[in-house]
Design an enzyme around this catalytic site. Sequence first.
Site, PDB file in Angstrom:
ATOM      1  N   GLY A  15       0.791  -1.233   0.000  1.00  0.00           N
ATOM      2  CA  GLY A  15       0.000   0.000   0.000  1.00  0.00           C
ATOM      3  C   GLY A  15       0.821   1.280   0.000  1.00  0.00           C
ATOM      4  CG  ASN A  17       1.885   3.147  -5.625  1.00  0.00           C
ATOM      5  OD1 ASN A  17       2.346   4.116  -6.205  1.00  0.00           O
ATOM      6  ND2 ASN A  17       2.496   1.959  -5.609  1.00  0.00           N
ATOM      7  CG  MET A  93      -0.919  -7.780  -6.681  1.00  0.00           C
ATOM      8  SD  MET A  93      -0.264  -6.758  -8.053  1.00  0.00           S
ATOM      9  CE  MET A  93       0.996  -7.852  -8.673  1.00  0.00           C
ATOM     10  CG  LEU A  96     -10.643  -6.494 -10.911  1.00  0.00           C
ATOM     11  CD1 LEU A  96     -10.606  -4.994 -10.667  1.00  0.00           C
ATOM     12  CD2 LEU A  96     -11.475  -7.196  -9.853  1.00  0.00           C
ATOM     13  CG  ASN A 110      -3.611  -1.755 -13.129  1.00  0.00           C
ATOM     14  OD1 ASN A 110      -3.500  -1.974 -11.922  1.00  0.00           O
ATOM     15  ND2 ASN A 110      -2.880  -2.397 -14.037  1.00  0.00           N
ATOM     16  CG  HIS A 112       2.046  -2.995 -14.875  1.00  0.00           C
ATOM     17  ND1 HIS A 112       2.031  -4.060 -13.990  1.00  0.00           N
ATOM     18  CD2 HIS A 112       2.885  -3.355 -15.888  1.00  0.00           C
ATOM     19  CE1 HIS A 112       2.804  -5.021 -14.456  1.00  0.00           C
ATOM     20  NE2 HIS A 112       3.343  -4.623 -15.585  1.00  0.00           N
ATOM     21  CG  ASP A 153      -0.597  -5.374 -15.298  1.00  0.00           C
ATOM     22  OD1 ASP A 153      -1.279  -4.742 -14.483  1.00  0.00           O
ATOM     23  OD2 ASP A 153       0.053  -6.397 -14.991  1.00  0.00           O
ATOM     24  CD  GLU A 182       4.704   1.704  -9.126  1.00  0.00           C
ATOM     25  OE1 GLU A 182       4.128   0.964  -9.916  1.00  0.00           O
ATOM     26  OE2 GLU A 182       4.961   1.372  -7.946  1.00  0.00           O
TER      27      GLU A 182
HETATM   28  C1  GAR Z   1       3.223  -1.336  -7.438  1.00  0.00           C
HETATM   29  O1  GAR Z   1       4.540  -1.382  -7.924  1.00  0.00           O
HETATM   30  C2  GAR Z   1       2.230  -1.491  -8.567  1.00  0.00           C
HETATM   31  O2  GAR Z   1       2.620  -0.852  -9.736  1.00  0.00           O
HETATM   32  C3  GAR Z   1       2.231  -2.988  -8.735  1.00  0.00           C
HETATM   33  O3  GAR Z   1       2.176  -3.465  -7.415  1.00  0.00           O
HETATM   34  C4  GAR Z   1       2.949  -2.585  -6.593  1.00  0.00           C
HETATM   35  C5  GAR Z   1       2.153  -2.266  -5.350  1.00  0.00           C
HETATM   36  O4  GAR Z   1       2.952  -1.567  -4.428  1.00  0.00           O
HETATM   37  N1  GAR Z   1       1.122  -3.432  -9.523  1.00  0.00           N
HETATM   38  C6  GAR Z   1       1.232  -4.433 -10.392  1.00  0.00           C
HETATM   39  O5  GAR Z   1       2.246  -5.087 -10.546  1.00  0.00           O
HETATM   40  C7  GAR Z   1      -0.025  -4.712 -11.200  1.00  0.00           C
HETATM   41  N2  GAR Z   1       0.241  -5.729 -12.141  1.00  0.00           N
HETATM   42  P1  GAR Z   1       2.287  -0.899  -3.166  1.00  0.00           P
HETATM   43  O6  GAR Z   1       1.376  -1.969  -2.531  1.00  0.00           O
HETATM   44  O7  GAR Z   1       3.424  -0.544  -2.275  1.00  0.00           O
HETATM   45  O8  GAR Z   1       1.500   0.294  -3.619  1.00  0.00           O
END
Ligand code: GAR
Length: 202
Positions: A15, A17, A93, A96, A110, A112, A153, A182
């Site tokens: 989490g 992000n 992850m 959907l 989303n 990625h 993605d 990100e």
């Molecule tokens: C992030 O790097 C996001 O881009 C990735 O999961 C991570 C979550 O980090 N998402 C994917 O890979 C989607 N295919 P966080 O839980 O620290 O935000």
Amino acid sequence: MSDKARLVVMISGNGSNLQAIIDAVEAGALPAQIVCVVSNKAKAYGLVRAEKHQIPTAVLSRKKGVSRAVYDAELGHFVANFQPDWVVLAGWMLVLSLEFLRFFPNRVINLHPALPGQFPGTHAIERAFAAYQRGELSQTGIMVHLVPDEGIDDGPVLATRTVPILPHDTLDSLEERTHATEHQLLVDVLRRLIQGVIDVPL
Ligand code: GAR
């Protein structure tokens, strides 16, 4: 009545992000309120982050024997009850299906950690780093895109940022640089969507 955009943020893990969104909201940099954080994992640390900021949380895991269609439809109903303006997949992850997406046309975004078309799915940063070590690429990147369907993605791209890979990089340092990028891009895209600077049809 609040004129702030209503966000449901969906997570599966750390989490960080989500934290970037929380911080931007609290700093007044994002005219939004997070109306719920939904996780499919009870142990996702992002739930703790949300609770620390008094944000409602929910854990909706897919139980054994429940089909994906039924799970996605239930998830869709649950999230729709919050009347979100935007549904933000921030480290969510699970793929959907339309059973979920049909509730929120053009309103699911989303994040990625790779450039469009590169390394869809899990462990994208690790796979980009391995490709760099094999001499196959010199940089990687991140993207934010709309989620129109079950493509992994994949979907109309809202924004990308490249992330350089440096000769002294380790996987850890590349991950750190990618996540820092990100955190900025996700908040920036959300702000532009909410302000209508990025035009997405309803
Ligand atoms: C992030 O790097 C996001 O881009 C990735 O999961 C991570 C979550 O980090 N998402 C994917 O890979 C989607 N295919 P966080 O839980 O620290 O935000």
